[in-house]
Design an enzyme around this catalytic site. Structure first.
Site, PDB file in Angstrom:
ATOM      1  N   CYS A 201      48.505  50.096  34.539  1.00  0.00           N
ATOM      2  CA  CYS A 201      47.786  51.371  34.623  1.00  0.00           C
ATOM      3  C   CYS A 201      48.745  52.495  34.999  1.00  0.00           C
ATOM      4  CB  CYS A 201      46.691  51.246  35.674  1.00  0.00           C
ATOM      5  SG  CYS A 201      45.851  52.810  36.003  1.00  0.00           S
ATOM      6  N   CYS A 204      47.614  53.920  38.670  1.00  0.00           N
ATOM      7  CA  CYS A 204      47.811  53.210  39.941  1.00  0.00           C
ATOM      8  C   CYS A 204      48.756  52.023  39.854  1.00  0.00           C
ATOM      9  CB  CYS A 204      46.468  52.742  40.497  1.00  0.00           C
ATOM     10  SG  CYS A 204      45.824  51.255  39.664  1.00  0.00           S
ATOM     11  N   CYS A 217      41.371  50.041  33.756  1.00  0.00           N
ATOM     12  CA  CYS A 217      42.082  49.463  34.894  1.00  0.00           C
ATOM     13  C   CYS A 217      41.048  48.850  35.836  1.00  0.00           C
ATOM     14  CB  CYS A 217      42.902  50.529  35.613  1.00  0.00           C
ATOM     15  SG  CYS A 217      43.638  49.931  37.157  1.00  0.00           S
ATOM     16  N   CYS A 220      41.601  50.758  39.688  1.00  0.00           N
ATOM     17  CA  CYS A 220      41.264  52.140  40.076  1.00  0.00           C
ATOM     18  C   CYS A 220      40.166  52.760  39.217  1.00  0.00           C
ATOM     19  CB  CYS A 220      42.509  53.031  40.042  1.00  0.00           C
ATOM     20  SG  CYS A 220      43.049  53.486  38.373  1.00  0.00           S
ATOM     21  N   ASP A 338      71.649  51.900  22.910  1.00  0.00           N
ATOM     22  CA  ASP A 338      71.206  50.595  23.399  1.00  0.00           C
ATOM     23  C   ASP A 338      70.327  49.937  22.330  1.00  0.00           C
ATOM     24  OD1 ASP A 338      69.898  48.487  24.647  1.00  0.00           O
ATOM     25  OD2 ASP A 338      69.566  49.566  26.521  1.00  0.00           O
TER      26      ASP A 338
END
EC number: 6.3.5.13
Length: 412
Positions: A201, A204, A217, A220, A338
């Site tokens: 999430c 949170c 989520c 939360c 990368d």
């Protein structure tokens, strides 16, 4: 409206003229379009030039990790139904390129502007857009791009005080979290094929639950908002529940999703979905993407895939086996140096396709394909790879600078 009053000071006019001269010199020297260097010079001479150029335009900003160049083209085409449009259609999407594009559109009514994710808040401040479209956020250019949640946080903070209508993808939790700080959001159910950047999430840090197409989520209560626009098969559903057919020359589900978001944006500017979607049919290719070109007696379809999300979408639209596939990967500055992201791409989806591998980092890709148990050949260049393929169609998938190299080689 544009053309009625001249917002440009003498200094701004000088900056525009100088920028155009430098861009023309750059083109004459064979160094590309010149839009970025021209824009840089213009902004040096007048740092407020972007704001001045946008002053008389109704602007829409388009930002995302994937699909922003195509969506910008689709929106620009739709808004031409309502008046002249200026746009950075070739994808120069940082302030210099945007300034350069707007400087060429003195008679325009609308500005349709693709914006690099990292510059969105600043460009929104300068252009005071009427609408901002947010499509998705996923990993890209790992060596320098902030982790996706940090980008979402930058968007969230930067857009908190913006008056613009935000058109946002309800299926991407990072986009929803970023857009939720804005008072005026139109949610579009555009889908999210790549989910690996949104398992936790953004609000949170809790684990995201994903039953079916929904998400929330469990800790939360942050959850998917109810969309007012939606992609449904080959149709866009508008807020009144009407279904409008999508007719595109561009392939794949991702472009239907781009069309759905574009129709929602067009409606903000008063262009009805039917008109907007009909006009989108004009777009055949976007800066060479999806073009089919003849080369060495074969038909090469050029496909751009810059990151795991893009590769996943691209695999879903290539012709079935045994169509040959050429893969090209570079890791230059514009790509990100990368290449570890290659390990996030599911190359088993290419099983049954003869594969040729080219590009600066062909050996990185070869190792990845070996582990994915794919049959492939490493080639020195495009010409050698094409010679190994039978006559007919070849799907060529490349990341950003590799794609530019391919276009130069095939004269596209």
């Amino acid at each position: 409206m544009a053309g009625n009053s001249d917002p440009l000071t003498p200094r701004a006019k000088l900056a525009v003229t100088a920028g155009k001269a430098v861009a023309a010199a750059s083109r004459a020297a064979g160094r590309g379009s010149g839009s970025v260097i021209g824009g840089r010079v213009a902004l040096k001479l007048d740092p407020d030039l972007l704001a001045r150029l946008a002053q008389n335009l109704d602007c829409v900003l388009v930002s995302a990790t994937n699909g922003k160049t195509t969506t910008t083209r689709l929106i620009a085409e739709a808004l031409r139904a309502a008046g002249p449009v200026v746009s950075n259609a070739l994808g120069a999407n940082m302030p210099a390129g945007i300034t350069s594009a707007l400087a060429g559109g003195s008679e325009a009514k609308f500005g349709v502007i693709e914006v690099d994710e990292k510059y969105l808040a600043g460009v929104a401040r300068d252009t005071e857009p009427k609408c901002i479209a947010l499509l998705n956020l996923s990993r890209d250019q790992l060596d320098r791009a902030a982790e996706t949640r940090m980008l979402a946080e930058n968007w969230r903070e930067g857009l908190a005080g913006v008056k613009a209508v935000i058109v946002a993808n309800a299926d991407d939790p990072l986009v929803v979290w970023a857009a939720s700080s804005s008072p005026n959001v139109i949610w579009v159910a555009a889908g999210q094929m790549w989910k690996d950047d949104a398992w936790s999430c953004p609000s949170c840090g809790g684990v995201m639950q994903r039953p079916g197409d929904d998400w929330f989520c469990g800790e939360c209560g942050f959850r998917r908002p109810t969309p007012s626009w939606a992609l449904s098969g080959d149709h866009v559903l508008d807020p009144h529940g009407s279904a409008w057919p999508i007719h595109l020359q561009l392939p794949g589900r991702a472009n239907k999703a781009n069309a759905a978001s574009s129709a929602a944006v067009a409606a903000v500017f008063g262009v009805p979905p039917q008109v907007a979607l009909e006009r989108m049919y004009q777009v055949q290719a976007v800066a060479g993407r999806y073009d089919v070109v003849q080369f060495e007696g074969r038909d090469l379809r050029l496909l751009l895939a810059k990151n795991p999300a893009g590769w996943l979408e691209t695999f879903s639209l290539i012709d079935p086996p045994p169509t040959p596939v050429i893969l090209s990967v570079n890791a230059r500055s514009a790509d990100g140096t990368d290449t570890s992201w290659l390990w996030d791409v599911d190359y088993t989806r290419l099983t049954g396709h003869p594969i040729c591998v080219i590009g600066d980092r062909k050996l990185d890709l070869a190792v990845r394909l070996e582990v994915a148990n794919q049959q492939f050949q490493v080639c020195e260049n495009l010409d050698q790879a094409v010679q190994l393929c039978p006559p007919g169609r070849i799907e060529v998938i490349a990341n950003y600078t590799a794609f530019q190299d391919l276009r130069r080689r095939v004269g596209n």
